[in-house]
Design a protein around this motif. Sequence first.
Motif, PDB file in Angstrom:
ATOM      1  N   VAL A  16      64.147  -4.430  -0.728  1.00  0.00           N
ATOM      2  CA  VAL A  16      63.255  -3.577   0.059  1.00  0.00           C
ATOM      3  C   VAL A  16      63.581  -2.128  -0.254  1.00  0.00           C
ATOM      4  O   VAL A  16      64.747  -1.727  -0.233  1.00  0.00           O
ATOM      5  CB  VAL A  16      63.410  -3.853   1.573  1.00  0.00           C
ATOM      6  CG1 VAL A  16      62.538  -2.921   2.391  1.00  0.00           C
ATOM      7  CG2 VAL A  16      63.099  -5.310   1.880  1.00  0.00           C
ATOM      8  N   TYR A  17      62.540  -1.363  -0.555  1.00  0.00           N
ATOM      9  CA  TYR A  17      62.670   0.052  -0.882  1.00  0.00           C
ATOM     10  C   TYR A  17      61.725   0.871  -0.025  1.00  0.00           C
ATOM     11  O   TYR A  17      60.668   0.387   0.378  1.00  0.00           O
ATOM     12  CB  TYR A  17      62.321   0.310  -2.356  1.00  0.00           C
ATOM     13  CG  TYR A  17      63.342  -0.203  -3.325  1.00  0.00           C
ATOM     14  CD1 TYR A  17      64.353   0.625  -3.788  1.00  0.00           C
ATOM     15  CD2 TYR A  17      63.314  -1.521  -3.772  1.00  0.00           C
ATOM     16  CE1 TYR A  17      65.304   0.168  -4.688  1.00  0.00           C
ATOM     17  CE2 TYR A  17      64.259  -2.001  -4.665  1.00  0.00           C
ATOM     18  CZ  TYR A  17      65.250  -1.154  -5.117  1.00  0.00           C
ATOM     19  OH  TYR A  17      66.194  -1.614  -5.983  1.00  0.00           O
ATOM     20  N   VAL A  40      54.117 -14.029   9.600  1.00  0.00           N
ATOM     21  CA  VAL A  40      55.418 -13.371   9.499  1.00  0.00           C
ATOM     22  C   VAL A  40      55.382 -12.140  10.393  1.00  0.00           C
ATOM     23  O   VAL A  40      54.447 -11.343  10.323  1.00  0.00           O
ATOM     24  CB  VAL A  40      55.721 -12.962   8.041  1.00  0.00           C
ATOM     25  CG1 VAL A  40      57.016 -12.176   7.959  1.00  0.00           C
ATOM     26  CG2 VAL A  40      55.774 -14.188   7.132  1.00  0.00           C
ATOM     27  N   THR A  41      56.394 -11.985  11.252  1.00  0.00           N
ATOM     28  CA  THR A  41      56.433 -10.828  12.152  1.00  0.00           C
ATOM     29  C   THR A  41      57.597  -9.899  11.864  1.00  0.00           C
ATOM     30  O   THR A  41      57.635  -8.792  12.366  1.00  0.00           O
ATOM     31  CB  THR A  41      56.512 -11.268  13.623  1.00  0.00           C
ATOM     32  OG1 THR A  41      57.695 -12.044  13.811  1.00  0.00           O
ATOM     33  CG2 THR A  41      55.285 -12.066  14.023  1.00  0.00           C
ATOM     34  N   ARG A  68      54.942  -5.294  10.326  1.00  0.00           N
ATOM     35  CA  ARG A  68      53.835  -4.321  10.306  1.00  0.00           C
ATOM     36  C   ARG A  68      54.214  -3.046   9.570  1.00  0.00           C
ATOM     37  O   ARG A  68      53.360  -2.253   9.210  1.00  0.00           O
ATOM     38  CB  ARG A  68      53.367  -4.023  11.729  1.00  0.00           C
ATOM     39  CG  ARG A  68      54.362  -3.269  12.562  1.00  0.00           C
ATOM     40  CD  ARG A  68      53.847  -3.041  13.997  1.00  0.00           C
ATOM     41  NE  ARG A  68      54.813  -2.318  14.784  1.00  0.00           N
ATOM     42  CZ  ARG A  68      55.795  -2.868  15.474  1.00  0.00           C
ATOM     43  NH1 ARG A  68      55.928  -4.182  15.462  1.00  0.00           N
ATOM     44  NH2 ARG A  68      56.640  -2.128  16.165  1.00  0.00           N
ATOM     45  N   TRP A  69      55.509  -2.811   9.346  1.00  0.00           N
ATOM     46  CA  TRP A  69      55.963  -1.621   8.632  1.00  0.00           C
ATOM     47  C   TRP A  69      55.898  -1.789   7.124  1.00  0.00           C
ATOM     48  O   TRP A  69      56.051  -0.833   6.383  1.00  0.00           O
ATOM     49  CB  TRP A  69      57.377  -1.267   9.049  1.00  0.00           C
ATOM     50  CG  TRP A  69      57.488  -0.829  10.472  1.00  0.00           C
ATOM     51  CD1 TRP A  69      56.472  -0.598  11.357  1.00  0.00           C
ATOM     52  CD2 TRP A  69      58.686  -0.556  11.179  1.00  0.00           C
ATOM     53  NE1 TRP A  69      56.973  -0.213  12.567  1.00  0.00           N
ATOM     54  CE2 TRP A  69      58.316  -0.177  12.485  1.00  0.00           C
ATOM     55  CE3 TRP A  69      60.021  -0.607  10.840  1.00  0.00           C
ATOM     56  CZ2 TRP A  69      59.257   0.161  13.444  1.00  0.00           C
ATOM     57  CZ3 TRP A  69      60.955  -0.271  11.799  1.00  0.00           C
ATOM     58  CH2 TRP A  69      60.578   0.113  13.083  1.00  0.00           C
ATOM     59  N   VAL A  82      58.817   6.954   6.865  1.00  0.00           N
ATOM     60  CA  VAL A  82      58.721   7.182   8.303  1.00  0.00           C
ATOM     61  C   VAL A  82      59.271   5.964   9.035  1.00  0.00           C
ATOM     62  O   VAL A  82      59.987   6.073  10.007  1.00  0.00           O
ATOM     63  CB  VAL A  82      57.258   7.451   8.714  1.00  0.00           C
ATOM     64  CG1 VAL A  82      57.127   7.505  10.213  1.00  0.00           C
ATOM     65  CG2 VAL A  82      56.768   8.734   8.074  1.00  0.00           C
ATOM     66  N   THR A  83      58.955   4.784   8.528  1.00  0.00           N
ATOM     67  CA  THR A  83      59.441   3.543   9.116  1.00  0.00           C
ATOM     68  C   THR A  83      60.957   3.504   9.095  1.00  0.00           C
ATOM     69  O   THR A  83      61.592   3.129  10.073  1.00  0.00           O
ATOM     70  CB  THR A  83      58.885   2.334   8.339  1.00  0.00           C
ATOM     71  OG1 THR A  83      57.477   2.385   8.373  1.00  0.00           O
ATOM     72  CG2 THR A  83      59.359   1.039   8.933  1.00  0.00           C
TER      73      THR A  83
END
Length: 104
Positions: A16-17, A40-41, A68-69, A82-83
């Motif tokens: 993840v980047y 998937v949440t 959601r991010w 921002v996330t």
Amino acid sequence: MDETPEKITTLVGREVYSNEGVFVGEVADVRLDLEDRQAVTGLALTQLNDELFADLVSGQKGVILPYRWVRAVGDVILINDVTLHDVIEQMTQPNKDDAEDALA
């Protein structure tokens, strides 16, 4: 574009980047909502970037990012910068609603 659905297990192991190219962590597991949305949440991350999380997750195994991010999924998973700041803020201010989701 190929719209063939992929197994959710293909997310496990992906890096993840941030959208600025900063490594955040590696997907170790996924959180599912099987009752309402059957989707998937969240993504449980381990192998976290020490520069981002060293002071915040001592004693923790990782973090969970709300799905959601996520902005893009390919060979790697991209999230907004921002996330990333939201995750760090949640971890330092436990009164927020998503704070429980941020720590694993």
